[in-house]
Design a protein around this motif. Sequence first.
Motif, short mmCIF file in Angstrom:
data_model
loop_
_atom_site.label_atom_id
_atom_site.label_comp_id
_atom_site.label_asym_id
_atom_site.label_seq_id
_atom_site.Cartn_x
_atom_site.Cartn_y
_atom_site.Cartn_z
N TYR A 154 -3.37 -0.49 -0.63
CA TYR A 154 -1.93 -0.69 -0.57
C TYR A 154 -1.41 -0.17 0.76
N ALA A 155 -0.24 -0.64 1.13
CA ALA A 155 0.36 -0.22 2.39
C ALA A 155 0.81 1.23 2.28
N ARG A 156 0.47 2.02 3.27
CA ARG A 156 0.86 3.42 3.28
C ARG A 156 2.23 3.56 3.92
N PRO A 157 3.19 4.18 3.22
CA PRO A 157 4.50 4.40 3.83
C PRO A 157 4.42 5.41 4.96
N LYS A 164 -3.57 -7.63 -3.63
CA LYS A 164 -4.38 -8.44 -2.74
C LYS A 164 -4.12 -8.04 -1.30
N ILE A 165 -5.17 -7.82 -0.56
CA ILE A 165 -5.00 -7.36 0.82
C ILE A 165 -4.30 -8.41 1.67
N GLU A 166 -4.60 -9.70 1.46
CA GLU A 166 -3.98 -10.72 2.30
C GLU A 166 -2.51 -10.92 1.97
N GLU A 167 -2.12 -10.81 0.68
CA GLU A 167 -0.81 -11.24 0.25
C GLU A 167 0.21 -10.12 0.13
N SER A 168 -0.25 -8.90 -0.03
CA SER A 168 0.73 -7.82 -0.29
C SER A 168 0.62 -6.68 0.70
N ALA A 169 -0.54 -6.00 0.71
CA ALA A 169 -0.63 -4.75 1.45
C ALA A 169 -0.47 -4.96 2.95
N TYR A 170 -1.09 -5.99 3.52
CA TYR A 170 -1.11 -6.16 4.97
C TYR A 170 0.09 -6.95 5.48
N THR A 171 0.33 -8.12 4.92
CA THR A 171 1.39 -8.99 5.43
C THR A 171 2.64 -9.00 4.57
N GLY A 172 2.55 -8.47 3.36
CA GLY A 172 3.68 -8.51 2.45
C GLY A 172 4.83 -7.63 2.90
N LYS A 207 5.65 0.68 7.34
CA LYS A 207 4.22 0.87 7.07
C LYS A 207 3.58 1.78 8.11
N ASP A 208 2.58 2.53 7.65
CA ASP A 208 1.77 3.33 8.56
C ASP A 208 0.30 3.15 8.18
N GLY A 209 -0.17 1.91 8.26
CA GLY A 209 -1.55 1.60 7.96
C GLY A 209 -1.77 1.25 6.50
N LEU A 210 -3.05 1.07 6.15
CA LEU A 210 -3.44 0.77 4.78
C LEU A 210 -4.29 1.90 4.23
N CYS A 257 0.37 -3.20 11.35
CA CYS A 257 0.79 -2.46 10.15
C CYS A 257 1.05 -0.99 10.44
N SER A 258 1.10 -0.60 11.71
CA SER A 258 1.40 0.79 12.03
C SER A 258 1.94 0.89 13.45
N GLN A 259 2.88 1.79 13.63
CA GLN A 259 3.41 2.08 14.96
C GLN A 259 2.52 3.04 15.72
N TYR A 260 1.64 3.72 15.00
CA TYR A 260 0.83 4.77 15.61
C TYR A 260 -0.64 4.52 15.32
N VAL A 261 -1.23 3.59 16.07
CA VAL A 261 -2.65 3.30 15.90
C VAL A 261 -3.46 4.23 16.79
N ILE A 262 -3.10 4.31 18.07
CA ILE A 262 -3.75 5.22 19.00
C ILE A 262 -2.92 6.50 19.09
N ASP A 263 -3.60 7.64 19.01
CA ASP A 263 -2.91 8.94 19.05
C ASP A 263 -2.05 9.08 20.31
N THR A 264 -0.89 9.69 20.15
CA THR A 264 0.00 9.96 21.27
C THR A 264 0.02 11.45 21.55
N ASP A 265 0.51 11.82 22.74
CA ASP A 265 0.62 13.23 23.09
C ASP A 265 1.95 13.78 22.61
N SER A 266 2.28 15.01 23.00
CA SER A 266 3.50 15.65 22.53
C SER A 266 4.77 14.93 23.00
N LYS A 267 4.63 14.08 24.05
CA LYS A 267 5.77 13.31 24.56
C LYS A 267 5.86 11.93 23.92
N GLY A 268 4.95 11.64 23.00
CA GLY A 268 4.96 10.33 22.36
C GLY A 268 4.31 9.24 23.18
#
Length: 393
Positions: free
Chosen positions: A124-127, A216-224, A230-233, A258-269
């Motif tokens: 499921y999609a992680r809030p 269903k991963i295709e219909e709800s968690a990822y694209t729904g 969302k912050d990933g699955l 499905c996430s704004q933060y895929v690659i880690d950011t530093d303290s300045k974002g």
Amino acid sequence: MAPHDLRRPFKRAAISDQQKRRELSLLRQEQNRRDAQQQARCLASSILSLQSPLPESEPEQSDIELETAPEIEKESGTLSKDLDVPRASKLRGPEVRKWFARQLMLPEWMIDVPDRLSQDWYVYARPAGKRCFVVSSNGTTVSRQRNGSILHHFPSALPAGAKTRDSSGSGQSYCILDCIFHELDQTYYVIDMVCWNGYSLYDCTSEFRFFWLNSKIEESAYTGVVPYVKDGLLFYNKHAHYQTGNTPLVLVWKDENCSQYVIDTDSKGEIPSQQQVVLELQDNGKLVTSDDPPVLFGYLDGDIIQKSGLHSGNLLRFAVSDGGLSFVDGKLDKADLNYLGKANRGRAFADSYSKVVFQFTVRHSPLKIDDLLASINSPDDQEKKPCDVEMVG
């Protein structure tokens, strides 16, 4: 060329022993059954009585909630994750953060596609938001973040979550929910249930706890469309019990869709030009992750240790240099690291192995949604089709 030939092959070269550790974890949970009712009662009492830790020196980064919780040691000995209520209630400051973080079940980062993904896993999609426990007991409801600090104190409709005229049985009635607080709509989203109305679910499988979460991963968690950012699955193995600390039976996966933060950011974002990792310095200059057992990444030169006044237990930050990481038979073989200095003192733990590898692969050869879908649609994963149940938010 046939359309299916255009799909990326899902069988990637093994870069971890995640599958082996999953199998061992499933076996171990059957061998090490515990008094689940006592465990739940202890946790509920501790959440209500623990003293809040001191404020962090810097804001938490986007990935702080997914760090692992290793075995914590004090100068006087080991601080157990199963600390009893009287001792837990006396903890202060950093000790609260370390103890409390060990009570959550924390996911590993998905490095390889699990076997039998469509049959043995929920998704499921992680809030996006703050990971926390929500406990209702004795006519009140309290939420605590994973660093032990109280997030909210409020009345709720949960059993024993508010003062009522009929208070009979309130002493035995309590709930523990594993949640994420989504600030934009001021809503708690339940991602797991530890105890309901005094009945512990620690030793119940995810299939029992999550019968309403399968999707269903295709219909709800990822694209729904969901009512939160969302912050990933999140992937839960159906057979997994709720176990404290890091586990390969729960996985988190992210991409840019499905996430704004895929690659880690530093303290300045901002995204650093080189991947950064945090490792723990141990005796003899060993640099290890927070896993249990820890993964050795290398050794720090004795001259640097002496000149910098470092000692065992320090958390140190490194950049992954041009040599990167290399793997042999699913295990780390070499790591080209450049020492940057001490980590933020607000950090409680080093990075986990799965987090480091996920962040490395996402920069070089990411595990994509097509890999997951190809695994689900493969003949090896289609022996039995699961029934589809809509996810309830």
